[in-house]
Motif scaffolding. Structure first.
Motif, short mmCIF file in Angstrom:
data_model
loop_
_atom_site.label_atom_id
_atom_site.label_comp_id
_atom_site.label_asym_id
_atom_site.label_seq_id
_atom_site.Cartn_x
_atom_site.Cartn_y
_atom_site.Cartn_z
N GLY A 144 -23.53 -20.59 34.25
CA GLY A 144 -24.45 -21.69 33.96
C GLY A 144 -25.84 -21.43 34.50
N ARG A 145 -25.91 -20.86 35.69
CA ARG A 145 -27.21 -20.52 36.27
C ARG A 145 -27.91 -19.45 35.45
NH1 ARG A 145 -25.64 -20.54 42.79
NH2 ARG A 145 -25.44 -22.84 42.95
N GLY A 146 -27.13 -18.61 34.80
CA GLY A 146 -27.70 -17.53 33.99
C GLY A 146 -28.40 -17.99 32.72
N PHE A 147 -28.26 -19.27 32.36
CA PHE A 147 -28.98 -19.80 31.20
C PHE A 147 -30.49 -19.65 31.36
CE2 PHE A 147 -26.43 -22.83 28.35
CZ PHE A 147 -25.25 -22.11 28.51
N ALA A 148 -30.96 -19.46 32.58
CA ALA A 148 -32.40 -19.40 32.85
C ALA A 148 -33.06 -18.14 32.31
CB ALA A 148 -32.66 -19.50 34.35
N VAL A 149 -32.29 -17.11 32.05
CA VAL A 149 -32.87 -15.84 31.61
C VAL A 149 -32.43 -15.51 30.19
CG1 VAL A 149 -33.03 -14.94 33.95
CG2 VAL A 149 -30.98 -14.49 32.62
N VAL B 142 -29.34 -32.70 41.43
CA VAL B 142 -28.19 -32.06 40.76
C VAL B 142 -28.71 -30.88 39.95
CG1 VAL B 142 -26.31 -32.39 39.11
CG2 VAL B 142 -27.01 -34.27 40.61
N GLU B 143 -27.96 -29.77 39.97
CA GLU B 143 -28.40 -28.62 39.19
C GLU B 143 -27.93 -28.73 37.74
OE1 GLU B 143 -26.91 -24.84 40.52
OE2 GLU B 143 -25.07 -25.69 41.32
N VAL B 144 -28.84 -28.42 36.83
CA VAL B 144 -28.55 -28.51 35.40
C VAL B 144 -27.57 -27.42 34.97
CG1 VAL B 144 -29.63 -28.40 33.09
CG2 VAL B 144 -30.72 -29.69 34.92
N ALA B 145 -27.29 -26.49 35.85
CA ALA B 145 -26.23 -25.50 35.56
C ALA B 145 -24.90 -26.19 35.28
CB ALA B 145 -26.08 -24.53 36.74
N VAL B 146 -24.72 -27.41 35.83
CA VAL B 146 -23.52 -28.20 35.52
C VAL B 146 -23.47 -28.50 34.03
CG1 VAL B 146 -22.45 -30.46 35.84
CG2 VAL B 146 -23.34 -29.23 37.82
N GLY B 147 -24.61 -28.94 33.48
CA GLY B 147 -24.68 -29.20 32.04
C GLY B 147 -24.59 -27.93 31.23
N ALA B 148 -25.10 -26.83 31.77
CA ALA B 148 -25.00 -25.54 31.08
C ALA B 148 -23.54 -25.12 30.94
CB ALA B 148 -25.79 -24.48 31.83
N ARG C 259 -29.92 -13.09 41.73
CA ARG C 259 -29.32 -13.23 43.07
C ARG C 259 -28.68 -14.60 43.23
NH1 ARG C 259 -34.17 -10.61 44.93
NH2 ARG C 259 -35.00 -12.62 45.65
N TYR C 260 -29.32 -15.60 42.67
CA TYR C 260 -28.80 -16.97 42.76
C TYR C 260 -27.45 -17.09 42.05
CZ TYR C 260 -28.99 -22.12 42.69
OH TYR C 260 -28.73 -23.45 42.86
N GLN C 261 -27.29 -16.35 40.96
CA GLN C 261 -26.01 -16.36 40.25
C GLN C 261 -24.89 -15.84 41.15
OE1 GLN C 261 -27.75 -14.43 36.40
NE2 GLN C 261 -25.82 -15.39 35.80
N THR C 262 -25.18 -14.81 41.93
CA THR C 262 -24.14 -14.21 42.78
C THR C 262 -23.72 -15.16 43.91
OG1 THR C 262 -25.72 -13.13 44.29
CG2 THR C 262 -25.06 -11.91 42.31
N GLU C 263 -24.56 -16.17 44.20
CA GLU C 263 -24.26 -17.11 45.28
C GLU C 263 -23.44 -18.31 44.81
OE1 GLU C 263 -28.09 -18.12 46.73
OE2 GLU C 263 -28.55 -16.08 47.44
N ALA C 264 -23.18 -18.41 43.50
CA ALA C 264 -22.42 -19.54 42.98
C ALA C 264 -20.99 -19.51 43.49
CB ALA C 264 -22.43 -19.53 41.46
N ASP C 265 -20.44 -20.69 43.73
CA ASP C 265 -19.06 -20.78 44.23
C ASP C 265 -18.04 -20.39 43.17
OD1 ASP C 265 -20.06 -21.59 46.64
OD2 ASP C 265 -19.44 -23.68 46.47
#
Length: 502
Positions: free
Chosen positions: A396-401, A264-270, A478-484
């Motif tokens: 949520g994925r953007g929390f990484a930067v 599970v991706e932690v972006a869910v928690g983000a 790039r991964y952020q742009t692929e989010a649903d």
């Protein structure tokens, strides 16, 4: 040095791989005494004065990778000492988390200025003229600095027209934003654990690989082998860390081969963190507190508690994305074991807190996970992909930067309160975080949301990462742009956050 392949990264990978291979054998720690000879083969040293020293260092690396303490060097201790207690699935990390192997330390010079061979013995003698302590004289047709008189002001280096005066500083100490690294009686680096916040920046800055963090590779694999339902919750910075072929679908397939039941991706928690932190900010600033500090980075939190204890009440009470995601998994799959897989050494320290131990059972860095992939001989180029990770939002994925947390919370506030002006300020690297908090304490950031990241660049620059920071940042973009979905309001778990806090 992060992202640059070297003998140090090879050694670390070999240690993690051999510990994982031993664990997957199902024979406990049988054969652990042989690992230093596998890691350092042959009879010739690779980089130190003797093969015996290299194997002694490898022995301590193996122990630390299994979560054990470094053995004292003054008395005889077996390599297996303490392994019966530590080599079990239920074993948590025990401080100190970040350790220096004394006989691996090169005793690098501490803060000092020295004259190099580029000195031209020029007539201007600018270095001597600007020195406030008359510490510079001329000997053998070149400048000479008396280190007993020198106050390390650096004026001489700035004045030299040939850049012939160099500033020498111990790399680990220079990287430590907490000034937690000093010297022992032999001049070797020593960590003041009362100051350390386990950010791990010293670990990735030591050019001799003398600084090592503890691991849980062995314990995670023990849990898998004993039949536990082990779920990996993966920080968004994972993308691209395992090579250009490690797409999300292939990553999931690889994790399944390691024995993880669910990924599970932690972006869910983000996403949950974003929603709750935005509410927290709107409820408290400025009516109840002058400003709010973000909740995500554990080293940033620890820095505030240690250096600015009077300001600790301004940290958001929102749970971190790791904890939100872990609690969600514990709720959905009772009895499961949760492994946080991420870039951060400090998350290991966060996970042993009394209020979090029941949520997060293990923490692995990307570097440690790479060792597990190597042990199982997983090839990302040939492995067949499975389904993608698609539950987290782009925000949520953007929390990484760096800037991703504050940006997500700011956008959430604007979405729910379009007329509200949100002011944010951020810092990356603990020295800059200290400056930010000094200004906040002085009232310069009243009404602001403050984001602090211990690692320069954000989580993509964590001590357990494998990619250069600039490349990792681009890959996450790039991964952020692929989010649903674009933002947390579209998440299937948008209403779970408050419930999981109770």
């Amino acid at each position: 040095m992060r992202g640059i392949p070297s003998l140090i990264t090879d050694i670390r990978k070999n240690v993690f791989t051999e510990v994982a291979r031993m664990a997957y054998s199902g024979k406990g720690y049988e054969g652990v005494d042989e690992l230093p000879y596998i890691i350092v083969p042959g009879d010739q040293p690779l980089h130190r004065e003797s093969v015996f020293l290299e194997r002694a260092i490898a022995s301590e690396r193996v122990r630390l990778a299994m979560g054990l303490n470094i053995r004292p060097i003054q008395t005889r201790h077996l390599m297996t000492e303490g392994m019966d207690e530590a080599a079990v699935a239920e074993q948590y990390y025990k401080p100190p988390l970040i350790n220096i192997i004394p006989y691996a330390c090169h005793s690098c010079p501490t803060n000092q200025y020295k004259v190099s061979n580029y000195c031209q013995n020029c007539l201007a003698a600018s270095c001597q003229k600007v020195c406030p302590k008359e510490a510079i004289s001329f000997r053998n047709n070149r400048s000479y600095i008396d280190l007993d008189k020198c106050i390390r002001c650096g004026k001489c280096a700035k004045a030299c027209p040939y850049n012939a005066i160099v500033h020498l500083e111990r790399p680990c100490a220079a990287a430590c934003g907490m000034d937690a690294i000093g010297s022992d009686e032999q001049g070797r680096a020593r960590i003041n654990q009362d100051k350390c916040v386990a950010c791990g920046q010293c670990l990735v800055s030591c050019p001799f690989g003398a600084i090592v963090d503890k691991g849980q590779i062995f314990q995670v694999i023990q849990s898998i082998l004993q039949g536990d339902k082990v779920i990996a919750i993966v920080a968004p910075a994972f993308i691209g860390q395992f090579g250009k072929h490690s797409t999300p679908g292939k990553f999931i397939a690889a994790m399944k081969q390691l024995g993880f039941k669910r990924i599970v991706e932690v972006a869910v928690g983000a996403d949950m963190c974003t929603i709750e932190e935005a509410k927290d900010f709107m409820e408290k600033v400025p009516e109840k507190q002058n400003y709010m500090a973000t909740s995500c980075c554990p080293a940033w939190h620890s820095m505030i508690y240690k250096l600015f204890p009077g300001e600790a009440g301004n940290i958001s009470m929102t749970l971190t994305p790791m904890v939100y995601t872990a609690r969600l998994m514990k709720q959905k799959y009772p009895g499961c074991k949760v492994v946080f897989v991420g870039p951060c050494a400090a998350k290991k320290l966060e996970a042993i807190r009394a209020d979090i131990r029941s949520d997060v059972d293990f923490v692995l860095t990307f570097e440690e996970l790479q060792g597990m992939f190597e042990a199982k001989e997983i090839n990302f180029e040939t492995i067949e992909p499975m389904h993608d990770l698609n539950e987290g939002s782009a925000a949520g994925r953007g929390f990484a930067v760096s800037g991703g947390v504050a940006g997500a919370v700011e956008n959430m506030i604007r979405k729910t309160n379009p007329d509200y002006e949100v002011k944010t300020a951020r810092a990356e690297g603990l020295r800059e975080c200290r400056k930010l908090m000094t200004l906040a304490k002085a009232g310069k950031y009243n009404g602001y949301l403050l984001e602090g990241m211990a690692c320069p660049g954000g989580c993509v620059a964590g001590a357990g990462t494998l990619l250069p920071v600039d490349l990792a940042t681009k890959v996450v973009g790039r991964y952020q742009t692929e989010a649903d979905v674009e933002d947390p309001t579209q998440s299937a778990y948008r209403d779970h956050g408050k419930h999981l806090e109770d």
